[in-house]
Design a protein around this motif. Structure first.
Motif, short mmCIF file in Angstrom:
data_model
loop_
_atom_site.label_atom_id
_atom_site.label_comp_id
_atom_site.label_asym_id
_atom_site.label_seq_id
_atom_site.Cartn_x
_atom_site.Cartn_y
_atom_site.Cartn_z
N ILE A 40 0.82 -1.21 0.00
CA ILE A 40 0.00 0.00 0.00
C ILE A 40 0.86 1.27 0.00
CG2 ILE A 40 -1.72 1.31 1.31
CD1 ILE A 40 -3.04 -1.33 2.02
N GLU A 59 -3.65 1.51 5.42
CA GLU A 59 -2.98 0.31 5.94
C GLU A 59 -3.69 -0.23 7.17
OE1 GLU A 59 1.25 1.14 6.40
OE2 GLU A 59 1.56 -0.51 5.00
N SER A 60 -4.15 0.67 8.05
CA SER A 60 -4.80 0.19 9.27
C SER A 60 -6.19 -0.37 9.00
CB SER A 60 -4.87 1.31 10.31
OG SER A 60 -5.71 2.34 9.84
N ASP A 64 -4.28 -5.13 3.53
CA ASP A 64 -3.58 -5.89 2.50
C ASP A 64 -3.70 -5.18 1.16
OD1 ASP A 64 -2.23 -7.97 1.29
OD2 ASP A 64 -4.06 -9.14 0.97
#
Length: 110
Positions: A40, A59-60, A64
């Protein structure tokens, strides 16, 4: 008319042989010196235009890179990504899935 003749008259004299040479690049004259492992952060940095400011959030929440490739606009909207950035992310994910675009590998600065 010529295309119709080439397509529908398939005798031995009209068989088309595709142009293929191993030494030439297919779509581009420039090649990347090495491939970058895409996640990412690398993907969003490759897009640029301020989209990289959403790296931590995506990302959090998404986690993925493969999930980012199939994420829809409503999910990005719920995460608070502005419209212009959503459009860029969706445009480049589509190009990436088709194999038309990859983030450039950043040379290591010494």
């Amino acid at each position: 008319m010529a295309w119709r003749q080439m397509l529908f008259h398939t005798n031995s004299s009209s068989i088309l042989v595709p142009f293929s040479t191993a030494g030439f690049a297919r779509f581009s004259t420039k090649s990347n010196p090495y491939l970058v492992k895409v996640g990412i952060p690398e993907f969003l940095n490759g897009i640029g235009n301020g989209v990289e400011s959403h790296v931590a959030k995506l990302e959090s929440e998404i986690g993925d890179f493969q999930k980012l490739l199939v994420t829809r606009t409503l999910r990005l909207k719920k995460l608070g990504v502005p419209c212009k950035h959503r459009k860029l992310i969706l445009k480049y994910t589509h190009k990436y899935r088709l194999g038309l675009w990859r983030p450039r590998a950043q040379p290591i600065k010494a």
